[in-house]
Design a protein around this motif. Sequence first.
Motif, mmCIF file in Angstrom:
data_model
loop_
_atom_site.group_PDB
_atom_site.id
_atom_site.type_symbol
_atom_site.label_atom_id
_atom_site.label_comp_id
_atom_site.label_asym_id
_atom_site.label_seq_id
_atom_site.Cartn_x
_atom_site.Cartn_y
_atom_site.Cartn_z
ATOM 1 N N VAL A 161 -13.579 -50.150 57.909
ATOM 2 C CA VAL A 161 -12.366 -49.550 57.348
ATOM 3 C C VAL A 161 -11.940 -48.425 58.278
ATOM 4 N N THR A 162 -10.659 -48.385 58.637
ATOM 5 C CA THR A 162 -10.143 -47.305 59.473
ATOM 6 C C THR A 162 -8.950 -46.652 58.778
ATOM 7 N N PHE A 163 -8.669 -45.416 59.158
ATOM 8 C CA PHE A 163 -7.526 -44.684 58.618
ATOM 9 C C PHE A 163 -7.209 -43.520 59.540
ATOM 10 N N ASP A 164 -5.988 -43.019 59.424
ATOM 11 C CA ASP A 164 -5.562 -41.832 60.162
ATOM 12 C C ASP A 164 -5.671 -40.624 59.245
ATOM 13 N N PHE A 165 -5.766 -39.433 59.844
ATOM 14 C CA PHE A 165 -5.764 -38.195 59.066
ATOM 15 C C PHE A 165 -5.055 -37.106 59.854
ATOM 16 N N THR A 166 -4.504 -36.146 59.119
ATOM 17 C CA THR A 166 -3.859 -34.993 59.742
ATOM 18 C C THR A 166 -3.916 -33.811 58.786
ATOM 19 N N SER A 167 -3.965 -32.614 59.342
ATOM 20 C CA SER A 167 -3.975 -31.407 58.518
ATOM 21 C C SER A 167 -2.586 -30.787 58.500
ATOM 22 N N SER A 168 -2.318 -30.045 57.434
ATOM 23 C CA SER A 168 -1.051 -29.317 57.333
ATOM 24 C C SER A 168 -1.284 -28.018 56.573
ATOM 25 N N SER A 169 -0.538 -27.008 56.950
ATOM 26 C CA SER A 169 -0.715 -25.676 56.374
ATOM 27 C C SER A 169 -0.226 -25.590 54.943
ATOM 28 N N VAL A 173 -6.185 -30.473 62.774
ATOM 29 C CA VAL A 173 -6.826 -31.707 63.221
ATOM 30 C C VAL A 173 -5.919 -32.896 62.942
ATOM 31 N N THR A 174 -5.957 -33.855 63.831
ATOM 32 C CA THR A 174 -5.256 -35.130 63.674
ATOM 33 C C THR A 174 -6.140 -36.173 64.338
ATOM 34 N N GLY A 175 -6.267 -37.330 63.713
ATOM 35 C CA GLY A 175 -7.094 -38.346 64.347
ATOM 36 C C GLY A 175 -7.179 -39.622 63.555
ATOM 37 N N PHE A 225 -5.213 -25.195 53.052
ATOM 38 C CA PHE A 225 -4.475 -26.184 53.842
ATOM 39 C C PHE A 225 -4.879 -27.550 53.308
ATOM 40 N N THR A 226 -4.210 -28.593 53.782
ATOM 41 C CA THR A 226 -4.446 -29.945 53.284
ATOM 42 C C THR A 226 -4.781 -30.892 54.430
ATOM 43 N N VAL A 227 -5.712 -31.811 54.187
ATOM 44 C CA VAL A 227 -5.963 -32.933 55.097
ATOM 45 C C VAL A 227 -5.485 -34.176 54.357
ATOM 46 N N THR A 228 -4.582 -34.921 55.009
ATOM 47 C CA THR A 228 -3.950 -36.087 54.386
ATOM 48 C C THR A 228 -4.373 -37.365 55.108
ATOM 49 N N LEU A 229 -4.711 -38.389 54.315
ATOM 50 C CA LEU A 229 -5.080 -39.696 54.851
ATOM 51 C C LEU A 229 -3.851 -40.596 54.898
ATOM 52 N N ALA A 230 -3.788 -41.488 55.882
ATOM 53 C CA ALA A 230 -2.652 -42.413 56.005
ATOM 54 C C ALA A 230 -3.089 -43.668 56.750
ATOM 55 N N ASN A 231 -2.270 -44.697 56.686
ATOM 56 C CA ASN A 231 -2.407 -45.941 57.449
ATOM 57 C C ASN A 231 -3.794 -46.595 57.363
ATOM 58 N N PRO A 232 -4.287 -46.826 56.157
ATOM 59 C CA PRO A 232 -5.607 -47.458 56.062
ATOM 60 C C PRO A 232 -5.573 -48.931 56.483
ATOM 61 N N VAL A 233 -6.660 -49.382 57.080
ATOM 62 C CA VAL A 233 -6.844 -50.798 57.402
ATOM 63 C C VAL A 233 -8.157 -51.217 56.743
ATOM 64 N N GLY A 234 -8.083 -52.199 55.851
ATOM 65 C CA GLY A 234 -9.264 -52.666 55.146
ATOM 66 C C GLY A 234 -9.534 -51.929 53.856
ATOM 67 N N ALA A 235 -8.596 -51.081 53.433
ATOM 68 C CA ALA A 235 -8.740 -50.323 52.188
ATOM 69 C C ALA A 235 -7.354 -49.871 51.738
ATOM 70 N N THR A 236 -7.300 -49.349 50.535
ATOM 71 C CA THR A 236 -6.091 -48.689 50.042
ATOM 72 C C THR A 236 -6.456 -47.232 49.784
#
Length: 181
Positions: A81-89, A101-103, A132-143
């Motif tokens: 399972v893969t996904f993207d993440f990014t932080s925001s203030s 962080v972004t990755g 601050f918040t870390v947000t998940l996006a664009n999952p592959v193999g999961a929701t």
Amino acid sequence: DITNNDDLISEPGESYTVALTGGVGGNTDFENLVVDTAPVTTTIIDNDGLPQLSINDVSVDESAGQLVFTVSLSNPSSSTVTFDFTSSSGSATENVDYTGVTGNATIAAGALTTTISVPITDDFVLENSENFTVTLANPVGATIADGAGTGTIVDDASGTPAAETTTLTLSQATDTVGEGA
């Protein structure tokens, strides 16, 4: 009878093949018995669906040096399972209170968790907790079930201004200024 086991692993369909062996013959109930030896393939369709991703909320003292978020799957997957993440203030300021962080992250097949580390800064300023918040996006193999984790940086002062006092020193003890200057 063939029994299949209901598991909690999210996986593609699984197949098995059954072939009967035998010959031509008769018995007291049948004059002539012919066994069809052609194999029959059955596919087990997974009933677990895609696993769901969730990220936790984390709160640490600002002297900890980092906040570590845990991203979890609701159930294991037979695939990566893969996904993207990014932080925001939020109330915390990027590059002052924390390093953004972004990755992209991976949870290996069969595993349930991975972590995301966010560096934080002990700024020696007496202040309220910041977030601050870390947000998940664009999952592959999961929701995504819970795609936002709140990081709270708790000030490490004892609550008194003296606990985080910065001393300023003047380099010149006296100075003269002309009248009207």
